[in-house]
Design a protein around this motif. Sequence first.
Motif, short mmCIF file in Angstrom:
data_model
loop_
_atom_site.label_atom_id
_atom_site.label_comp_id
_atom_site.label_asym_id
_atom_site.label_seq_id
_atom_site.Cartn_x
_atom_site.Cartn_y
_atom_site.Cartn_z
N ALA A 1 0.90 -1.06 0.01
CA ALA A 1 0.05 -0.12 -0.04
C ALA A 1 0.95 1.41 -0.13
O ALA A 1 0.21 2.14 -0.65
N LEU A 2 1.87 1.04 0.81
CA LEU A 2 3.00 2.44 0.89
C LEU A 2 3.43 2.53 -0.49
O LEU A 2 3.49 3.64 -1.00
N GLU A 3 4.00 1.66 -1.13
CA GLU A 3 4.66 1.75 -2.36
C GLU A 3 3.68 2.15 -3.45
O GLU A 3 3.93 3.10 -4.40
N HIS A 4 2.37 1.67 -3.48
CA HIS A 4 1.41 2.13 -4.35
C HIS A 4 1.21 3.44 -4.23
O HIS A 4 1.15 4.23 -5.46
N PHE A 5 1.14 4.11 -3.08
CA PHE A 5 0.51 5.16 -2.76
C PHE A 5 1.81 6.40 -3.26
O PHE A 5 1.68 7.38 -3.81
N VAL A 6 3.04 6.11 -2.74
CA VAL A 6 4.19 6.93 -3.21
C VAL A 6 4.23 6.99 -4.51
O VAL A 6 4.70 8.02 -5.24
N ARG A 7 4.21 5.80 -5.36
CA ARG A 7 4.41 5.74 -6.83
C ARG A 7 3.51 6.71 -7.80
O ARG A 7 3.87 7.29 -8.63
N ASP A 8 2.13 6.94 -6.96
CA ASP A 8 1.27 7.87 -7.74
C ASP A 8 1.98 9.12 -7.80
O ASP A 8 1.55 10.01 -8.72
N VAL A 9 2.67 9.50 -6.78
CA VAL A 9 3.26 10.97 -6.62
C VAL A 9 4.05 10.95 -7.95
O VAL A 9 3.99 12.05 -8.56
N SER A 10 5.15 9.92 -8.18
CA SER A 10 6.05 10.11 -9.40
C SER A 10 5.38 10.15 -10.46
O SER A 10 5.62 10.69 -11.56
N ASP A 11 4.21 9.41 -10.62
CA ASP A 11 3.65 9.26 -11.74
C ASP A 11 3.00 10.26 -12.30
O ASP A 11 2.93 10.88 -13.55
N VAL A 12 2.53 11.14 -11.46
CA VAL A 12 1.88 12.28 -11.90
C VAL A 12 2.92 13.55 -12.42
O VAL A 12 2.56 13.94 -13.32
N SER A 13 4.27 13.28 -11.80
CA SER A 13 5.09 14.42 -12.37
C SER A 13 5.66 13.91 -13.75
O SER A 13 6.06 15.05 -14.42
#
Length: 411
Positions: A65-77
């Motif tokens: 869940a933590l990995e999934h959430f954090v990757r969303d941040v970089s995907d947006v960029s």
Amino acid sequence: MASPLRSAWREVPPSRVRHFARLALDEVPVLAEDIFREIRREYPNLVIVPDESGEPVALVGIRRALEHFVRDVSDVSDGSGGPREHPQVFQEFGRGQVQHGRSLDSLQAMYRLGVRLAWRRLAEIGQQVEIPAPAMYELAESGFEYLDGLVAESMRGYAEAAARQAGERLRLQRRLLDLLLAERPRKSPADADALAERAARIGWPLPERVAVAVLLRPAREALAPAVGRDVLLDMECEQPRMVLPDPEEAGRPELLRRATAGWSGAVGPPVPLAEAAKSLRWAAAAVRLMERRLLPAGEVLHCTEHTEALVLLPPEELIDALARRRLAPLAGCGPAQGRRLAETLLAWLETRGGAPEIAERLGVHPQTVRYRLRQIRELWGDEVEDPDRRFELELVLRARRLRGDLLPPSA
């Protein structure tokens, strides 16, 4: 997070966003361990289930869940952000709550604890790489949205498991009812063992005595009576059946009355567990009389309070044959006169009193009763002095009164 981050993150330089995501991802294993350890401290009774590798499934879920959430941040960029599916392990967590007989409340509390700890560490990393405050506020909001998604996944798993469990319990309960209510001359020790085994599979303690009820649906889609888990209820029948354990226990009748409000039906007499089919037989007989309007409808009545009707009304052919023989003297009377004489004869048989007492019971003058009694002695002669004949006369006349052919006593 379940949706792309908002405008505040789009204003953060992509390199800084990637730096934040990289530091956060590097932190995930340690952060997951910290969250898992804190949850175990807060919830010492938590059941730890290992995966195939021996690692706790809960720890794996937190890490994913933590990995999934954090990757969303970089995907947006880099423009690749978008809705993602949440880790399916959270559905398993929901299913596990059902299996261990717990509600989702404690699970949601664990999720909130994990989000608080995760946000504390992500805020430190954001400050370290100088992520603007508006972007971090949005990250916090997205974190709680993500939490809602995890809860939704767990609720889905919980609902699926609860439905399967309920369906399996109903199937096992019907098998128990079929065996319990089977009509057999003598039940063997093997039957008793099978009954105990089926009862144990649904956690139903075997009572010493039971009463069986048969219900009439107030409407096709009527909600099932709100009975407790100790009551066996089969709603699959056209006329639902219900087995009440320890029916003579204090307070049981009142609980039944409240649970079956709005329903009609009948509860058979209390019997030993092995004789439950007998109680069912009487309840079914009472319901048939209710359908013929010979017993009151609109409530769940108790057979033990309507013994006379249940004894005299079902064997119609026998009672009618006896009535033709014993009431033959009335054949020469008109309908009205015959009814009056029958009512007077029944009042005399029930009271064996004098004319004043019978007159009060019938609501007529004593002289009228004396006149009718003389007619009765002329028609029946010495038969009214024979105990057996009097008993048979009272049987057939009571049956006629129960059917509505004779008026009840005015008293």
